[in-house]
Structure formats: structure tokens, C-alpha cells
Design a protein around this motif. Structure first.
Motif, PDB file in Angstrom:
ATOM      1  N   ALA A  28      71.212  53.970  15.905  1.00  0.00           N
ATOM      2  CA  ALA A  28      72.061  52.849  15.464  1.00  0.00           C
ATOM      3  C   ALA A  28      72.487  51.994  16.653  1.00  0.00           C
ATOM      4  O   ALA A  28      72.497  50.759  16.574  1.00  0.00           O
ATOM      5  CB  ALA A  28      73.279  53.379  14.723  1.00  0.00           C
ATOM      6  N   GLY A  29      72.825  52.645  17.758  1.00  0.00           N
ATOM      7  CA  GLY A  29      73.212  51.899  18.955  1.00  0.00           C
ATOM      8  C   GLY A  29      72.066  51.078  19.512  1.00  0.00           C
ATOM      9  O   GLY A  29      72.271  49.957  19.992  1.00  0.00           O
ATOM     10  N   ASN A  30      70.858  51.614  19.440  1.00  0.00           N
ATOM     11  CA  ASN A  30      69.690  50.872  19.911  1.00  0.00           C
ATOM     12  C   ASN A  30      69.469  49.620  19.069  1.00  0.00           C
ATOM     13  O   ASN A  30      69.205  48.543  19.606  1.00  0.00           O
ATOM     14  CB  ASN A  30      68.448  51.768  19.884  1.00  0.00           C
ATOM     15  N   VAL A  31      69.608  49.754  17.768  1.00  0.00           N
ATOM     16  CA  VAL A  31      69.435  48.593  16.889  1.00  0.00           C
ATOM     17  C   VAL A  31      70.527  47.563  17.141  1.00  0.00           C
ATOM     18  O   VAL A  31      70.253  46.387  17.400  1.00  0.00           O
ATOM     19  CB  VAL A  31      69.404  49.013  15.402  1.00  0.00           C
ATOM     20  N   ALA A  32      71.778  48.002  17.062  1.00  0.00           N
ATOM     21  CA  ALA A  32      72.894  47.066  17.223  1.00  0.00           C
ATOM     22  C   ALA A  32      72.899  46.438  18.615  1.00  0.00           C
ATOM     23  O   ALA A  32      73.036  45.216  18.758  1.00  0.00           O
ATOM     24  CB  ALA A  32      74.215  47.779  16.952  1.00  0.00           C
ATOM     25  N   GLY A  33      72.724  47.268  19.633  1.00  0.00           N
ATOM     26  CA  GLY A  33      72.742  46.749  20.995  1.00  0.00           C
ATOM     27  C   GLY A  33      71.606  45.789  21.270  1.00  0.00           C
ATOM     28  O   GLY A  33      71.795  44.752  21.919  1.00  0.00           O
ATOM     29  N   SER A  34      70.427  46.108  20.779  1.00  0.00           N
ATOM     30  CA  SER A  34      69.268  45.240  21.001  1.00  0.00           C
ATOM     31  C   SER A  34      69.432  43.898  20.304  1.00  0.00           C
ATOM     32  O   SER A  34      69.124  42.849  20.884  1.00  0.00           O
ATOM     33  CB  SER A  34      67.988  45.927  20.515  1.00  0.00           C
ATOM     34  N   GLU A  76      60.407  53.338  18.815  1.00  0.00           N
ATOM     35  CA  GLU A  76      61.364  54.148  19.568  1.00  0.00           C
ATOM     36  C   GLU A  76      62.631  54.422  18.762  1.00  0.00           C
ATOM     37  O   GLU A  76      63.192  55.519  18.829  1.00  0.00           O
ATOM     38  CB  GLU A  76      61.692  53.481  20.904  1.00  0.00           C
ATOM     39  N   THR A  77      63.052  53.455  17.986  1.00  0.00           N
ATOM     40  CA  THR A  77      64.220  53.662  17.127  1.00  0.00           C
ATOM     41  C   THR A  77      63.900  54.683  16.040  1.00  0.00           C
ATOM     42  O   THR A  77      64.718  55.565  15.743  1.00  0.00           O
ATOM     43  CB  THR A  77      64.685  52.331  16.507  1.00  0.00           C
ATOM     44  N   ALA A  78      62.716  54.605  15.462  1.00  0.00           N
ATOM     45  CA  ALA A  78      62.294  55.588  14.454  1.00  0.00           C
ATOM     46  C   ALA A  78      62.211  56.986  15.059  1.00  0.00           C
ATOM     47  O   ALA A  78      62.573  57.976  14.402  1.00  0.00           O
ATOM     48  CB  ALA A  78      60.956  55.188  13.848  1.00  0.00           C
ATOM     49  N   GLU A  79      61.759  57.077  16.304  1.00  0.00           N
ATOM     50  CA  GLU A  79      61.709  58.375  16.984  1.00  0.00           C
ATOM     51  C   GLU A  79      63.112  58.940  17.191  1.00  0.00           C
ATOM     52  O   GLU A  79      63.334  60.138  17.040  1.00  0.00           O
ATOM     53  CB  GLU A  79      60.977  58.262  18.323  1.00  0.00           C
ATOM     54  N   LEU A  80      64.052  58.094  17.559  1.00  0.00           N
ATOM     55  CA  LEU A  80      65.439  58.552  17.693  1.00  0.00           C
ATOM     56  C   LEU A  80      65.946  59.086  16.356  1.00  0.00           C
ATOM     57  O   LEU A  80      66.587  60.142  16.298  1.00  0.00           O
ATOM     58  CB  LEU A  80      66.334  57.422  18.200  1.00  0.00           C
ATOM     59  N   ALA A  81      65.654  58.379  15.282  1.00  0.00           N
ATOM     60  CA  ALA A  81      66.067  58.838  13.952  1.00  0.00           C
ATOM     61  C   ALA A  81      65.366  60.138  13.580  1.00  0.00           C
ATOM     62  O   ALA A  81      65.985  61.048  13.023  1.00  0.00           O
ATOM     63  CB  ALA A  81      65.783  57.748  12.917  1.00  0.00           C
ATOM     64  N   ARG A  88      66.937  63.002  14.818  1.00  0.00           N
ATOM     65  CA  ARG A  88      68.297  63.061  14.285  1.00  0.00           C
ATOM     66  C   ARG A  88      69.351  62.598  15.293  1.00  0.00           C
ATOM     67  O   ARG A  88      70.508  63.004  15.242  1.00  0.00           O
ATOM     68  CB  ARG A  88      68.627  64.443  13.758  1.00  0.00           C
ATOM     69  N   ALA A  89      68.942  61.725  16.185  1.00  0.00           N
ATOM     70  CA  ALA A  89      69.861  61.113  17.143  1.00  0.00           C
ATOM     71  C   ALA A  89      70.361  59.811  16.526  1.00  0.00           C
ATOM     72  O   ALA A  89      70.060  58.712  16.989  1.00  0.00           O
ATOM     73  CB  ALA A  89      69.150  60.873  18.476  1.00  0.00           C
ATOM     74  N   TRP A  90      71.105  59.959  15.433  1.00  0.00           N
ATOM     75  CA  TRP A  90      71.505  58.819  14.602  1.00  0.00           C
ATOM     76  C   TRP A  90      72.324  57.787  15.374  1.00  0.00           C
ATOM     77  O   TRP A  90      72.104  56.584  15.208  1.00  0.00           O
ATOM     78  CB  TRP A  90      72.291  59.293  13.382  1.00  0.00           C
TER      79      TRP A  90
END
Length: 120
Positions: A98-104, A84-89, A92-94
Motif C-alpha cells: 500500500a505504501g508503494n502504491v500511495a507513495g509512488s 513489485e507491488t504484486a510481489e509485496l502483496a 503479505r507485506a500489505w
């Protein structure tokens, strides 16, 4: 016996992950994969609690296998988080990625610490 406990825990955790993910995502119209976030944070809390119990001798190896390995292993999902994070990237929903990674990571660590502190 231990393998059977892992299977039983997973048999409860996997469908719970599925329905929780569907339900949480149905509540939000957002790019953020909230369902995966919720199951990962909840699973982190449960695993922290199981670890805290085990550290003080209050959880048998069988309970750790059932809840820690089986249930939490099936409830939480690092692969879906990564996808899901790769899909956001890819979209181009950078900032969302990044928020998904940091928040998780932060919420998951805090949940483990809270669960551990509650039971240790």
C-alpha cells in the motif's frame, strides 16, 4: 525521423533505468523497491519539465519525442512497479504494498507538477 528520436531516447533511458535500479537497491536492505520508485519519480519530473516547455512553446515536437516519449518512456516503468507491488502483496507485506502504491502515485504526481512549474 520521429521514430528514430524515440529509439535514441529509449536507448539512453533503458540502460540508465537498469543501472540506477541496481545502484539504488544496493543501498537498501528493504522490501521496498526503491530503485523503481526513484526512476519513476525522476522520469515523472523530467516528463513534467518537457511538458512545461512544450506548453509554452519552448520544446519542439522532436525534443518531446526524444525526451518525453523515448527517454522517459524507457526510464520509467509501470509494469515493474505493478509487478513489485504484486510481489509485496504475495508476500503479505500489505503495508509495504500500500505504501508503494500511495507513495509512488503521490511522489510521481508531485514530481510532474514540480517539473512543469519549473519550465512553464
Amino acid at each position: 525521423m520521429t521514430a528514430l528520436l524515440v529509439v535514441l531516447g529509449a536507448a539512453a533511458g533503458a540502460p540508465l533505468r537498469y543501472v540506477t535500479d541496481l545502484w539504488v537497491n544496493s543501498l537498501h536492505d528493504s522490501l521496498v523497491p526503491w530503485g523503481t520508485f526513484v526512476v519513476n519519480v525522476v522520469g515523472s519530473f523530467v516528463l513534467g519539465a518537457v511538458g512545461g516547455l512544450a506548453a509554452r512553446g519552448g520544446a519542439s515536437p522532436h525534443l518531446v519525442a526524444l525526451l518525453g516519449t523515448g527517454f522517459c518512456g524507457a526510464l520509467t516503468t509501470f509494469s515493474t512497479f505493478g509487478y513489485e507491488t504484486a510481489e509485496l502483496a504475495r508476500q503479505r507485506a500489505w503495508l509495504y504494498a500500500a505504501g508503494n502504491v500511495a507513495g509512488s502515485v503521490v511522489a510521481g504526481f508531485a514530481a510532474v507538477a514540480a517539473g512543469y512549474a519549473l519550465t512553464a
